[in-house]
Design an enzyme around this catalytic site. Structure first.
Site, mmCIF file in Angstrom:
data_model
loop_
_atom_site.group_PDB
_atom_site.id
_atom_site.type_symbol
_atom_site.label_atom_id
_atom_site.label_comp_id
_atom_site.label_asym_id
_atom_site.label_seq_id
_atom_site.Cartn_x
_atom_site.Cartn_y
_atom_site.Cartn_z
ATOM 1 N N GLY A 245 5.400 2.037 -2.363
ATOM 2 C CA GLY A 245 4.124 2.045 -3.071
ATOM 3 C C GLY A 245 3.099 2.918 -2.374
ATOM 4 N N SER A 246 1.890 2.944 -2.912
ATOM 5 C CA SER A 246 0.882 3.863 -2.384
ATOM 6 C C SER A 246 -0.487 3.545 -2.967
ATOM 7 C CB SER A 246 1.218 5.317 -2.741
ATOM 8 O OG SER A 246 2.548 5.639 -2.435
ATOM 9 N N ASN A 247 -1.518 4.136 -2.335
ATOM 10 C CA ASN A 247 -2.859 4.229 -2.900
ATOM 11 C C ASN A 247 -3.221 5.704 -3.019
ATOM 12 O OD1 ASN A 247 -3.213 1.351 -2.474
ATOM 13 N ND2 ASN A 247 -3.731 1.825 -0.354
ATOM 14 N N ASN A 518 -0.352 1.576 -7.733
ATOM 15 C CA ASN A 518 0.936 1.070 -8.218
ATOM 16 C C ASN A 518 0.841 0.122 -9.390
ATOM 17 O OD1 ASN A 518 1.598 0.982 -4.793
ATOM 18 N ND2 ASN A 518 2.415 2.549 -6.143
#
Length: 818
Positions: A245-247, A518
């Site tokens: 995942g990520s921002n 996400n």
């Protein structure tokens, strides 16, 4: 890890001061105009590998072939063993060298992986994939292979780092190997997650008694709906998205003090293995000048910036595969009915070499069965192969040959318009959103990925009634496989049949802000919600995860001037504070109510037959700063407690509202004895769980959560996986206890290559970390240097201009040719 001593913790902190004195932070701005080296009369490749502080390679070459050569050589200097190990994996040879029962670093069984990669990576499929690459991409890969192999030849297997020193599985690589790796990366969010289910698929017994024991489709659908784990459950796919995942936040001209664009890219990826990032700067004068991070073994920049724009990616919620339920021929479970005709399944017998206990190697065979939709799978206890039905997997990204071409074109883009055209024209991004901004302050969000073309009408008509609840519960699509009417729709404008065209997928341009953590495309900007897309592409009006909510709230508070800081615009330091605020959002909005309910009155509580005094736990949570800083006390206790509560226990005081999705749900109901008991049960179990694991919850977080380097390095940030929608911490760091270091938790996933980028009159101004550092070799000076800087939140200015590169205090250059 058995060399770690607690004293090393303090040594690590002290070393940050030493490294900051020689960081080479004066990065400068602008593009490059250096002259690349020319191959000699008998050479094909030539590249300059110019390294600056923290071992970052700036690779300068005249063309794609020489650029790939320089990338391959530089990467091998830093991380040779990671790619060598993954080449074993993608060729289906782990059982041959490491045994069939062991697992790789991502906990996937060797034997089942081997059969999976033998299934999808045979020579014919790989060669077909390679033949479709452009000449430029083929040149990049051919050069990469040559550079990597030159490093091996010059160094020798006997002189490699410990993980692969003298190992029989180390060998020169080929373009076939690299094509196999590209196919493996494409299916990270789809087919690879079904390798156990594909391995389990064998025809059923056909006796009368066996048929009588087979469950109906309705029973299988109900079992799948109730599943708490496995590849058909919501929890499983939530973890897949969180694991990679990520921002990302793009701030437009209306949101920054300079009026120029500003970007935060914060992918949360593994700290080990092929899914690590590698930091580098790639230049072909007049054609490409781009810097950032790339997944190991990839000859281009996946997340980065250039003179005119910057971008990042976040794993999206689109589904990149579907299942098909087949109606079988009653006379033969290896035949299925399609448009009224009985059609035989195809059989593919695969052979894997397997290492035995005595060291010998023997072949093992297994037959895989496929329909026209794809291979048959079985999830025991959920979707099974009966005399009446079977299930097949169609993976859109297994048919996606454009992954390398996609990022090559993005790396070549000179401006944001060309970048957007590359995304939509190639349509090869496999499973990530894109968030970008240019120096003029134009922000861009797109969820344009390889997605099965299952429009809403097809979903309504083709998902059998027992499986419709799976769409809402776990975003799982099971289509009827007995008719051509339920094949993925074909849009003639797409580069592969059966996927949505780029124009049918979500995108948004803004000059205030765009963000994603996400969740779906819905709230890329809450002022302009993206709605009306097929469910398989992007859902709306559902509860958001905690990182989405705190990310949006932090940006909104800054722009409203209500975050306690002067003004109402972003500067680069303020964006960096936002990225690493280490706030736990659900602790902020849930814990105050919970403390009132569970920490009043008699604090002796019995749960599961054990009595626990909750006084110390209540005191710790009451005094905790609701953050995961190195100095914070109470982080593991909150994570353990929150992971046990969940909305199913008692709901929320304020339920979810689609009209206020950023602020709801929130709060814990008050005045209920059942709620109080549930809260105390969870707290008591958390105390018992942490005590059993030897994890102290009343010590500073920096003495518990550590990076496993030559010395233990304290790491801030916390788990985003606990509870229904995570803890809501932007700086997501996943750690786990290990027996070699009692009382500690060692980081294995989370914030990886994190960049903040803006521009001034001279060009890009970029600060970044590669949190685990650029080399995986413990003997390297660049094995822990950036990890120390991340620990102390000392951002590293990136050397991008020619002046900054050549003027860096750690500057070195070598020319590699062949």
């Amino acid at each position: 890890m058995n060399r770690f001593e607690r004293a090393g913790l303090w040594a690590a902190l002290a070393l940050t001061l030493v490294l900051s004195a020689c960081s080479g932070d004066d990065g400068g701005n602008g593009g490059g105009n250096a002259t690349p080296p020319q191959p000699g009369p008998n050479a094909t490749y030539a590249a300059d590998i110019r390294r600056t502080s923290f071992g970052i390679p700036h690779i300068l070459a005249r063309d794609e072939a020489s650029l790939g050569f320089g990338i391959g050589y530089a990467y091998a200097q830093d991380n040779f063993c990671i790619l060598a190990d993954e080449i074993v994996t993608v060729n289906g040879e782990r059982s041959k060298y490491f045994g069939p029962t062991a697992s790789n670093i991502y906990q996937r069984n060797n034997l089942r992986m081997d059969f999976y990669f033998k299934l999808i990576n045979d020579d014919a499929q790989v060669d077909a994939h390679w033949s479709r690459q452009s000449p430029e991409v083929q040149a990049l890969y051919t050069g990469y292979v040559a550079g990597y192999n030159k490093f091996l030849r010059v160094t020798g297997v006997a002189n490699l780092p410990g993980d692969c020193k003298g190992q029989p599985w180390v060998r020169p690589i080929t373009t076939r190997d690299m094509t196999r790796l590209a196919r493996r990366l494409s299916v990270e969010a789809s087919g690879i997650n079904f390798l156990d289910a594909l391995f389990a698929a064998q025809p059923p017994a056909t006796t009368v008694a066996a048929r009588a024991r087979r469950p109906s489709l309705t029973k299988m659908a109900r079992a799948t709906l109730a599943a708490q784990d496995g590849p058909l459950s919501k929890a499983y796919w939530d973890q897949v998205r969180e694991r990679i995942g990520s921002n990302a936040v793009a701030l437009g001209s209306e949101a920054t003090d300079s009026g120029r664009g500003m970007l935060l890219g914060n992918p949360h990826f593994p700290w080990f293995g092929i899914l690590r990032f590698y930091q580098m700067h790639l230049t072909i004068p007049g054609r490409m000048n781009v810097m950032g991070g790339a997944l190991n073994g990839f000859p281009g920049i996946n997340i980065g910036f250039n003179d005119n724009f910057a971008w990042s990616h976040t794993v999206n919620t689109s589904v990149h595969y579907t299942l098909y339920v087949l109606t079988l021929d009653p006379t033969d479970p290896t035949r299925y009915i399609y448009d009224g005709q009985s059609v035989p399944m195809t059989r593919k017998t695969l052979t894997v070499d397997v290492k035995q206990a005595d060291g010998s190697v023997v072949p093992q065979t297994r037959t895989y069965y496929s329909s026209s939709h794809g291979p048959i799978l079985v999830v025991p206890g959920q979707l099974t192969w009966t005399a009446a039905n079977a299930f097949a997997l169609r993976d859109a990204n297994l048919e996606n040959w454009r992954l390398a071409e996609q990022w090559y074109r993005m790396n070549r883009a000179a401006n944001l318009d060309e970048f957007k055209s590359a995304i939509k024209g190639v349509l090869g991004i496999p499973w990530v959103n894109t968030v970008a901004v240019d120096r003029q302050g134009n922000g861009y969000y797109a969820s344009i990925t390889v997605t099965p073309n299952v429009p809403a009408a097809m979903e309504a008509a083709c998902v059998p009634a027992p499986f419709k609840p799976l769409i809402a519960a776990s975003n799982m699509y099971v289509l009827a496989g007995s008719t051509a009417a339920c094949e993925w729709a074909v849009d003639p404008s797409t580069p592969q049949p059966g996927i949505f065209a780029a124009g049918s997928l979500p995108e948004l341009t803004r000059r205030d802000f765009l963000a994603n953590s996400n969740d779906s495309a819905w709230l890329a900007n809450p002022a302009a919600p993206l709605t009306g897309f097929p469910n398989i592409v992007s859902k709306d009006s559902y509860p958001q995860n905690g990182r989405t909510r705190i990310g949006i709230l932090q940006v909104q508070a800054r722009l409203a001037g209500t975050d306690g800081r002067p003004g109402n615009k972003f500067t680069l330091p303020l964006l960096q504070e936002t990225a690493l605020s280490d706030r736990m959002y659900f602790a902020e909005i849930m814990l105050p109510d919970a403390l009132v309910a569970m920490c009043s009155g008699n604090l002796s509580h019995t749960v599961d037959g054990q009595t626990v005094d909750l006084t110390r736990a209540c005191n710790v949570l009451t005094q905790w700063d609701r953050k995961a800083e190195l100095t914070s006390v109470g982080v593991p206790l909150f994570e353990a407690w929150w992971s046990q509560i969940g909305k199913s226990a008692f709901g929320y005081a304020v339920p979810f509202s689609a009209s206020d999705p950023v602020n709801t749900p929130r709060g814990i109901p008050q005045g209920s004895a059942a709620v109080t008991s549930a809260l105390r049960d969870a707290l008591a179990r958390s105390v018992l769980q942490l005590n059993a694991a030897g994890i102290a919850f009343d010590k500073p977080w920096g003495s518990v959560q550590l990076a496993a380097k030559n010395i233990p390095i304290p790491i801030h940030g916390g788990s985003h996986r606990a509870g229904d929608w995570g803890t809501g911490i932007y700086n997501a760091i996943i750690s786990a206890p290990v027996p070699q270091l009692p009382g500690a938790r060692i980081v294995n996933y989370g914030t990886s290559y994190i960049q903040t980028v803006t521009w001034d009159d001279g060009g890009p101004v970029a600060d970044a970390f590669l949190t685990y550092s650029n080399s995986s070799n413990p003997a390297s000076l660049n094995y822990a240097d950036q990890t120390l800087r991340f620990s102390s939140k000392q951002w590293i200015r990136q050397a991008f201009s020619e002046g900054a590169i050549s003027g860096d205090p750690a500057y070195t250059v070598i020319t590699v040719t062949e």
